[in-house]
Design a protein around this motif. Sequence first.
Motif, PDB file in Angstrom:
ATOM      1  N   ALA A   1       0.950  -1.051   0.127  1.00 16.71           N
ATOM      2  CA  ALA A   1       0.171  -0.173   0.102  1.00 16.71           C
ATOM      3  C   ALA A   1       0.826   1.348  -0.081  1.00 16.71           C
ATOM      4  CB  ALA A   1      -0.810   0.025   1.215  1.00 16.71           C
ATOM      5  N   ILE A   2       1.973   1.238   0.783  1.00 18.57           N
ATOM      6  CA  ILE A   2       2.677   2.538   0.911  1.00 18.57           C
ATOM      7  C   ILE A   2       3.671   2.732  -0.211  1.00 18.57           C
ATOM      8  CG2 ILE A   2       2.316   2.864   3.358  1.00 18.57           C
ATOM      9  CD1 ILE A   2       5.449   1.758   3.672  1.00 18.57           C
ATOM     10  N   SER A   3       4.076   1.431  -1.113  1.00 19.74           N
ATOM     11  CA  SER A   3       4.969   1.678  -2.110  1.00 19.74           C
ATOM     12  C   SER A   3       4.174   1.814  -3.531  1.00 19.74           C
ATOM     13  CB  SER A   3       5.752   0.496  -2.135  1.00 19.74           C
ATOM     14  OG  SER A   3       6.545   0.221  -0.849  1.00 19.74           O
TER      15      SER A   3
ATOM     16  N   LYS B   1      -0.743   5.993  -3.396  1.00 20.11           N
ATOM     17  CA  LYS B   1      -0.507   7.348  -2.702  1.00 20.11           C
ATOM     18  C   LYS B   1      -1.963   7.764  -2.059  1.00 20.11           C
ATOM     19  CE  LYS B   1       2.951   9.530  -5.747  1.00 20.11           C
ATOM     20  NZ  LYS B   1       3.151  10.536  -6.785  1.00 20.11           N
ATOM     21  N   PHE B   2      -2.001   8.078  -1.021  1.00 20.86           N
ATOM     22  CA  PHE B   2      -3.274   8.075  -0.276  1.00 20.86           C
ATOM     23  C   PHE B   2      -3.026   9.364   1.040  1.00 20.86           C
ATOM     24  CE2 PHE B   2      -1.248   4.402   1.209  1.00 20.86           C
ATOM     25  CZ  PHE B   2      -1.180   4.730   2.899  1.00 20.86           C
ATOM     26  N   ARG B   3      -4.014   9.857   1.482  1.00 16.45           N
ATOM     27  CA  ARG B   3      -4.032  10.746   2.609  1.00 16.45           C
ATOM     28  C   ARG B   3      -3.527  10.062   3.805  1.00 16.45           C
ATOM     29  NH1 ARG B   3      -9.222  14.528   3.562  1.00 16.45           N
ATOM     30  NH2 ARG B   3      -8.259  15.097   1.328  1.00 16.45           N
TER      31      ARG B   3
ATOM     32  N   ARG C   1       8.772  -2.782   2.634  1.00 18.37           N
ATOM     33  CA  ARG C   1       8.672  -1.452   1.518  1.00 18.37           C
ATOM     34  C   ARG C   1       9.956  -1.377   0.815  1.00 18.37           C
ATOM     35  NH1 ARG C   1      10.836   3.310   2.096  1.00 18.37           N
ATOM     36  NH2 ARG C   1       9.539   5.126   1.056  1.00 18.37           N
TER      37      ARG C   1
ATOM     38  N   ARG D   1      -0.362   8.765   4.059  1.00 18.88           N
ATOM     39  CA  ARG D   1       0.764   8.099   3.682  1.00 18.88           C
ATOM     40  C   ARG D   1       1.786   8.297   4.638  1.00 18.88           C
ATOM     41  NH1 ARG D   1       4.543   8.199  -0.245  1.00 18.88           N
ATOM     42  NH2 ARG D   1       5.412   6.037  -0.902  1.00 18.88           N
ATOM     43  N   THR D   2       2.378   9.569   4.450  1.00 22.50           N
ATOM     44  CA  THR D   2       3.389  10.203   5.175  1.00 22.50           C
ATOM     45  C   THR D   2       3.363   9.949   6.726  1.00 22.50           C
ATOM     46  OG1 THR D   2       3.869  11.647   3.247  1.00 22.50           O
ATOM     47  CG2 THR D   2       5.286  11.847   5.347  1.00 22.50           C
TER      48      THR D   2
END
Length: 302
Positions: free
Chosen positions: A110-112, A115-117, A181, A119-120
């Motif tokens: 998901a994080i790789s 892009k979603f709100r 990741r 994520r950081t």
Amino acid sequence: MATLSLQPDVAATTPTNRRFRLGRLLLSALGIVLAVAWIFPVYWMLNSSLLPNAILESTVPRFVPFGGSLDNFAAVLADGRFLNALRMSLTVTLLAVLVCILFAFLGALAISRFKFRGRTSFVLALLFIQMLPAEGLFIAQYKLMSTLGEATGGTIGLNGVAGISLLYIAAVIPFTVWMLRGFVAGIPADLEEAAMVDGCSRTQAFFRVTFPLLAPGLVASGVYAFLQCWNEFTIALVILQKEDARTLPLWLQSFVLQSANRATDWGQVMAASTLVAIPVIIFFLLVQGRLTSGLVAGAVKG
């Protein structure tokens, strides 16, 4: 008429090549020295497990187990708690590793790939969790398992497989997500797009092309999770309090303390440590081939 040249190859004997061969020889010798230094404690543990305590306590060390026997292993296996602890450790570790790899794989994907709100913030939270000392969570973990045990009738709580597995998963999964990741991010998304051009759906492209390339990462993460869960001691010491619900590290501690009530039998202690280490060695031997075979499996079309 062509003639054969019998002159020696001058390039093969130049000072540069000689220095190169000398450097490789020195690096090989250094590698052998480091390998011996690394494996010697393991060999000494095995060697000591085959010798009687009288020889181990002598002032002259015996580096080869001449005159040794399996009596120390027989004495350890005669302790009925060992098999219960082995069963407990295998159940908890395998359950935790399977669940951890599944959720860590989905999280890393998901994080790789998306892009979603948030994520950081999610990535930073993974790093922040790694900085928390495990000792600072013991009281909260104990109260959580105690409350869950009362709410579920003991299904999930203290002295249970589900409760300790849940805590192991929570402890191991952040670093496992971070590790996977890097593997997922290292595989170009263009490979999946090329497979989709050839007629594969997105799911087929992922499982036929990308997923085989992730095999080394999954194996490496699985090895890390297995070692962390198998050797974990402090959480188990807090959560597992019953005599028949102990993992191997807790059993080994009680075995050493039991030996300490009399003259410590170091042969039996080393035999017990060897038995605890054997499943880890077997697990690594089973999965180590995947570390290399997965590197090229997904790049072969067919």
